[in-house]
Design a protein around this motif. Structure first.
Motif, PDB file in Angstrom:
ATOM      1  N   LEU A   1       1.304  -1.313  -0.386  1.00 26.71           N
ATOM      2  CA  LEU A   1       0.194   0.052   0.441  1.00 26.71           C
ATOM      3  C   LEU A   1       1.137   1.104  -0.347  1.00 26.71           C
ATOM      4  O   LEU A   1       1.487   1.076   0.738  1.00 26.71           O
ATOM      5  CB  LEU A   1      -0.913  -0.193   1.341  1.00 26.71           C
ATOM      6  N   ALA A   2       0.596   1.856  -0.763  1.00 23.97           N
ATOM      7  CA  ALA A   2       1.015   3.523  -1.019  1.00 23.97           C
ATOM      8  C   ALA A   2       0.306   4.681  -0.106  1.00 23.97           C
ATOM      9  O   ALA A   2      -0.720   4.840  -0.278  1.00 23.97           O
ATOM     10  CB  ALA A   2       1.677   3.683  -1.981  1.00 23.97           C
ATOM     11  N   VAL A   3       1.000   5.283   1.280  1.00 27.51           N
ATOM     12  CA  VAL A   3       0.658   6.845   1.245  1.00 27.51           C
ATOM     13  C   VAL A   3       1.164   8.204   0.393  1.00 27.51           C
ATOM     14  O   VAL A   3       2.317   8.046   0.610  1.00 27.51           O
ATOM     15  CB  VAL A   3       0.844   6.918   2.462  1.00 27.51           C
ATOM     16  N   ILE A   4       0.497   8.422  -0.535  1.00 24.06           N
ATOM     17  CA  ILE A   4       1.051   9.772  -0.221  1.00 24.06           C
ATOM     18  C   ILE A   4       0.440  10.924  -0.006  1.00 24.06           C
ATOM     19  O   ILE A   4      -0.842  11.361   0.185  1.00 24.06           O
ATOM     20  CB  ILE A   4       0.408   9.660  -1.941  1.00 24.06           C
ATOM     21  N   ASP A   5       0.653  11.353   0.923  1.00 23.55           N
ATOM     22  CA  ASP A   5       0.767  12.815   1.725  1.00 23.55           C
ATOM     23  C   ASP A   5       2.051  13.806   2.129  1.00 23.55           C
ATOM     24  O   ASP A   5       2.531  13.244   2.413  1.00 23.55           O
ATOM     25  CB  ASP A   5       0.056  12.309   3.098  1.00 23.55           C
TER      26      ASP A   5
ATOM     27  N   ALA B   1       3.276  14.491   9.152  1.00 20.04           N
ATOM     28  CA  ALA B   1       3.005  13.935  10.588  1.00 20.04           C
ATOM     29  C   ALA B   1       1.700  13.499  10.703  1.00 20.04           C
ATOM     30  O   ALA B   1       1.268  11.766  11.069  1.00 20.04           O
ATOM     31  CB  ALA B   1       1.985  14.980  12.046  1.00 20.04           C
ATOM     32  N   VAL B   2       0.560  13.340   9.065  1.00 19.19           N
ATOM     33  CA  VAL B   2      -0.030  12.399   9.202  1.00 19.19           C
ATOM     34  C   VAL B   2       0.159  11.210   8.288  1.00 19.19           C
ATOM     35  O   VAL B   2      -0.033  10.137   8.679  1.00 19.19           O
ATOM     36  CB  VAL B   2      -1.083  13.053   7.912  1.00 19.19           C
ATOM     37  N   ARG B   3       1.495  10.927   7.307  1.00 14.45           N
ATOM     38  CA  ARG B   3       1.931   9.923   7.103  1.00 14.45           C
ATOM     39  C   ARG B   3       2.556   8.751   7.739  1.00 14.45           C
ATOM     40  O   ARG B   3       1.829   7.579   7.440  1.00 14.45           O
ATOM     41  CB  ARG B   3       3.119  10.295   5.731  1.00 14.45           C
ATOM     42  N   GLN B   4       3.265   9.448   9.068  1.00 13.41           N
ATOM     43  CA  GLN B   4       3.403   8.518   9.605  1.00 13.41           C
ATOM     44  C   GLN B   4       2.493   8.339  10.138  1.00 13.41           C
ATOM     45  O   GLN B   4       2.796   6.811  10.681  1.00 13.41           O
ATOM     46  CB  GLN B   4       4.314   9.277  10.669  1.00 13.41           C
ATOM     47  N   SER B   5       1.514   8.325  11.088  1.00 11.66           N
ATOM     48  CA  SER B   5       0.457   8.004  11.650  1.00 11.66           C
ATOM     49  C   SER B   5       0.105   6.473  11.162  1.00 11.66           C
ATOM     50  O   SER B   5      -0.557   6.048  11.105  1.00 11.66           O
ATOM     51  CB  SER B   5      -1.225   9.174  11.736  1.00 11.66           C
ATOM     52  N   LEU B   6      -0.294   6.792   9.482  1.00 12.35           N
ATOM     53  CA  LEU B   6      -0.823   6.265   8.406  1.00 12.35           C
ATOM     54  C   LEU B   6      -0.080   4.734   8.476  1.00 12.35           C
ATOM     55  O   LEU B   6      -0.250   3.823   8.575  1.00 12.35           O
ATOM     56  CB  LEU B   6      -1.086   7.289   7.535  1.00 12.35           C
TER      57      LEU B   6
ATOM     58  N   GLY C   1       5.557   5.033   2.455  1.00 14.74           N
ATOM     59  CA  GLY C   1       5.276   6.310   2.608  1.00 14.74           C
ATOM     60  C   GLY C   1       5.574   7.442   1.055  1.00 14.74           C
ATOM     61  O   GLY C   1       6.322   7.278   0.793  1.00 14.74           O
ATOM     62  N   PHE C   2       4.730   8.696   0.289  1.00 12.03           N
ATOM     63  CA  PHE C   2       5.644   9.421  -0.387  1.00 12.03           C
ATOM     64  C   PHE C   2       5.533  10.993  -0.301  1.00 12.03           C
ATOM     65  O   PHE C   2       3.873  11.142  -0.506  1.00 12.03           O
ATOM     66  CB  PHE C   2       5.562   9.317  -1.588  1.00 12.03           C
TER      67      PHE C   2
ATOM     68  N   ILE D   1      -3.700   5.570  -0.628  1.00 10.19           N
ATOM     69  CA  ILE D   1      -4.342   6.232  -0.137  1.00 10.19           C
ATOM     70  C   ILE D   1      -3.159   7.610  -0.945  1.00 10.19           C
ATOM     71  O   ILE D   1      -2.283   8.089  -0.207  1.00 10.19           O
ATOM     72  CB  ILE D   1      -4.379   6.083   1.603  1.00 10.19           C
ATOM     73  N   ILE D   2      -4.777   8.629  -1.255  1.00 14.94           N
ATOM     74  CA  ILE D   2      -3.359   9.760  -1.663  1.00 14.94           C
ATOM     75  C   ILE D   2      -4.223  11.233  -1.099  1.00 14.94           C
ATOM     76  O   ILE D   2      -5.587  11.025  -1.348  1.00 14.94           O
ATOM     77  CB  ILE D   2      -3.419   9.758  -3.109  1.00 14.94           C
ATOM     78  N   ASP D   3      -3.162  12.538  -0.718  1.00 16.08           N
ATOM     79  CA  ASP D   3      -3.900  13.514  -0.415  1.00 16.08           C
ATOM     80  C   ASP D   3      -4.222  13.835  -0.857  1.00 16.08           C
ATOM     81  O   ASP D   3      -3.996  14.058  -2.345  1.00 16.08           O
ATOM     82  CB  ASP D   3      -2.885  13.922   0.466  1.00 16.08           C
ATOM     83  N   LEU D   4      -6.104  15.016  -1.393  1.00 17.82           N
ATOM     84  CA  LEU D   4      -5.584  16.083  -1.965  1.00 17.82           C
ATOM     85  C   LEU D   4      -5.123  16.867  -2.682  1.00 17.82           C
ATOM     86  O   LEU D   4      -4.795  17.073  -3.579  1.00 17.82           O
ATOM     87  CB  LEU D   4      -7.364  16.294  -1.824  1.00 17.82           C
TER      88      LEU D   4
END
Length: 206
Positions: free
Chosen positions: A6-10, A14-19, A32-33, A52-55
């Motif tokens: 899974l990729a978290v792009i934020d 803080a949000v990225r590490q939390s996810l 994380g990216f 998971i992508i931040d707007l």
């Protein structure tokens, strides 16, 4: 145990590490990216089973990234996050195929359920995509005569009728027919029609 990615792009660290902490497990590798650019620069970014992508990313926005992903031959399920409720962007995101559009702060359990749903969805969709890719590759290996015979088989013609239409012997038709079935991995004209119908349906959706 199959490990999924899974990729978290934020761009919010803080949000990225939390996810990363929330979603990491023995069966799920989470990367994380901090930007869309960093994600796109990853040479192995097609390995991910869910994104998971931040707007509101700095640089390329989440919506623009979604538009770029639409050009991929296969894009995994996407969950979009936003710090601000924005109906037009939500509508745009759903039109581009996101599974969910969550406003921060979001409910952790809801996110976990949606991720699990996305991973299950990816497994089915990826298998269908890979099957369609194999069919397309196989079609490209058929000779022109095999393609002609295949089309007439699909039209419901008997071997004798195909031989007359193509001005070849029935024995030659039987040989070409057998080769088509063998290459396509089918045992009957009905099965062949089903395989090609599934491929056509997929191409219409993309």
């Amino acid at each position: 145990m199959t490990v999924q990615s899974l990729a978290v792009i934020d761009d919010d660290a803080a949000v990225r590490q939390s996810l990363l902490w929330l979603l990491g497990s023995d069966s799920l590798q989470v990367s994380g990216f901090d930007s869309a650019e960093a994600f796109l620069a990853d040479s192995d970014n097609h390995r991910f089973n869910c994104l998971i992508i931040d707007l509101r990313l700095s640089g390329i926005s989440g919506i623009v990234l979604l538009q770029s992903l639409a050009a991929w031959s296969y894009c995994p399920p996407v969950i979009m996050l936003t710090g601000h409720g924005d109906v037009p962007h939500a509508v745009a995101a759903f039109k581009l195929g996101v599974v969910d559009f969550l406003e921060k702060p979001f409910d952790d359990q809801h996110l976990l359920r949606q991720v699990a749903h996305c991973l299950q969805q990816d497994q089915t969709a990826r298998q269908q995509h890979e099957r369609s890719e194999r069919v397309q590759q196989t079609l490209s290996t058929l000779t022109e005569r095999e393609k002609e015979v295949m089309q007439l088989v699909l039209a419901g013609l008997l071997n004798k009728q195909i031989a007359e239409a193509l001005h070849i012997s029935m024995k030659t038709v039987e040989v070409h027919r057998a080769r088509v079935f063998d290459k396509m991995g089918v045992k009957s004209a009905v099965e062949l029609a089903g395989v090609l119908a599934s491929l056509a349906a997929k191409m219409e959706r993309t």
